[in-house]
Design a protein around this motif. Structure first.
Motif, short mmCIF file in Angstrom:
data_model
loop_
_atom_site.label_atom_id
_atom_site.label_comp_id
_atom_site.label_asym_id
_atom_site.label_seq_id
_atom_site.Cartn_x
_atom_site.Cartn_y
_atom_site.Cartn_z
N ALA A 155 2.18 -15.56 -25.65
CA ALA A 155 1.17 -15.63 -24.12
C ALA A 155 1.92 -14.82 -23.03
CB ALA A 155 0.92 -16.93 -23.84
N THR A 156 3.19 -14.73 -23.28
CA THR A 156 4.07 -14.24 -22.04
C THR A 156 4.91 -12.83 -22.51
OG1 THR A 156 5.83 -15.87 -22.20
CG2 THR A 156 4.11 -16.13 -20.57
N ASN A 157 4.98 -12.89 -23.87
CA ASN A 157 5.94 -11.77 -24.45
C ASN A 157 5.35 -11.26 -25.60
OD1 ASN A 157 7.93 -10.41 -25.62
ND2 ASN A 157 9.40 -12.07 -25.63
N PRO A 158 4.82 -10.13 -25.52
CA PRO A 158 3.96 -9.16 -26.58
C PRO A 158 5.07 -9.20 -27.79
CG PRO A 158 4.42 -7.65 -24.66
CD PRO A 158 4.98 -9.02 -24.17
N ASN A 159 6.11 -9.26 -27.81
CA ASN A 159 6.89 -8.91 -28.83
C ASN A 159 6.77 -9.94 -30.00
OD1 ASN A 159 8.15 -6.74 -27.93
ND2 ASN A 159 9.95 -7.80 -27.20
N ALA A 170 5.37 -6.44 -38.77
CA ALA A 170 6.75 -6.54 -38.28
C ALA A 170 6.43 -6.62 -36.63
CB ALA A 170 7.38 -5.29 -38.82
N ASP A 171 7.42 -7.24 -36.16
CA ASP A 171 7.48 -7.03 -34.59
C ASP A 171 8.34 -5.59 -34.22
OD1 ASP A 171 10.18 -7.42 -34.80
OD2 ASP A 171 10.02 -9.73 -34.34
N PRO A 172 8.29 -5.63 -32.84
CA PRO A 172 9.01 -4.49 -32.42
C PRO A 172 10.28 -4.17 -32.91
CG PRO A 172 7.83 -5.19 -30.63
CD PRO A 172 7.89 -6.11 -31.69
N VAL A 259 13.93 -20.96 -29.87
CA VAL A 259 14.51 -21.39 -28.40
C VAL A 259 15.37 -20.26 -27.95
CG1 VAL A 259 16.51 -23.04 -27.54
CG2 VAL A 259 14.47 -23.89 -28.96
N SER A 260 16.18 -19.31 -28.94
CA SER A 260 17.07 -18.42 -28.42
C SER A 260 16.31 -17.31 -27.95
CB SER A 260 17.98 -18.21 -29.60
OG SER A 260 17.34 -17.49 -30.62
N ALA A 261 15.19 -17.38 -28.24
CA ALA A 261 14.17 -16.12 -27.90
C ALA A 261 13.53 -16.37 -26.38
CB ALA A 261 13.27 -15.93 -28.90
N MET A 262 13.61 -17.61 -26.13
CA MET A 262 12.87 -17.98 -25.03
C MET A 262 13.52 -17.31 -23.69
SD MET A 262 12.30 -21.90 -26.00
CE MET A 262 12.14 -22.46 -24.35
#
Length: 262
Positions: A155-159, A170-172, A259-262
């Motif tokens: 919702a806030t991070n298109p990755n 796959a993500d970016p 959590v580390s990606a937040m």
């Protein structure tokens, strides 16, 4: 974000005991200082989460690198019982619609799944299991829980958009998420001694460490938890409905990457 009061699933978080923070040692290979944080708290869930209130305990293992002056990694432990109760509570029509509305805002992901309507997305979502694992609750595989988790991030991070995809996209950074569970188990992230110390603390707060959570209100799901995890409810005391005792094989670290990606 996912497990905080800014999450769409959580109205508020109320502390009960802790956090109690202790020094866990020093990792010579990474140069990280290790800290252990124990907490007992209550999640008051939003209508996305059936408006249930769940009291739980958690153990966060913190890796702090003084040279870089940053937290390099967090391992987060919740009991299997709590995770089953939490994801069962948020497994609502509102949450499923949130997943599909969020994916529709990720145009490439939506197109990659070939969708032309929300109904197609909802139909695919309904075919997935709630969580991955047998006798465990892993929220990192081809399941609804992984999509509930990554919907908050997307919702806030298109990755994170491709992480809610049903087909592998796959993500970016070239990573595939929510396709195959890594099957991470607690003792790959915590030592037997660390878990024993946490269980002693939990017991000292008055919570049964073999359970690790309690449902506090009657708005909680009326269906029993996953059969592989527990039997039917066995007791109720002081207005707190308590689901049956588990052979707890708890999940640690499933949320660590998130959590580390937040």
């Amino acid at each position: 974000m996912f497990a905080s009061d800014v999450s769409p699933y959580i109205s508020s978080r109320v502390g009960v005991e802790g956090p109690q923070v202790t020094i866990g040692g020093f990792d010579t290979s990474s140069g990280d200082c290790l800290f252990n944080s124990y907490v007992r708290a209550i999640f008051n869930l939003s209508p996305y989460g059936s408006s249930a209130s769940i009291e739980y305990t958690a153990y966060v293992k913190i890796y702090y690198n003084p040279a870089a002056n940053k937290i390099s990694k967090l391992n987060v432990y919740y009991s299997t019982g709590f995770l089953d109760a939490f994801f069962t509570s948020i497994d609502t029509t509102l949450t499923r619609e949130l997943v599909c509305s969020t994916m529709s805002g990720c145009s490439a992901t939506w197109a990659g799944n070939g969708y032309t309507s929300a109904g197609e997305c909802l139909a695919d979502l309904a075919t997935l299991p709630l969580a991955s694992g047998t006798g465990t609750v892993h929220a990192d595989g081809l399941d609804r829980s992984c999509r509930y988790l990554h919907t908050v991030f997307a919702a806030t991070n298109p990755n994170h958009c491709n992480h809610v995809s049903f087909g592998p996209l796959a993500d970016p950074e070239g990573h595939l998420k929510c396709q195959a569970s890594a099957g991470v188990m607690p003792l790959s992230l915590y030592t037997t001694e660390e878990m024993a110390a946490f269980n002693v603390w939990v017991n000292g707060t008055g919570m049964d460490p073999d359970l690790g959570f309690m449902i506090l209100n009657t708005a909680a799901p009326t269906s029993a938890p996953t059969a592989a995890l527990t039997g039917a409810p066995t007791s109720a005391a002081a207005g707190r409905s308590v689901w049956g005792r588990f052979s707890v094989v708890a999940l640690a670290g499933v949320l660590a990457a998130a959590v580390s990606a937040m």
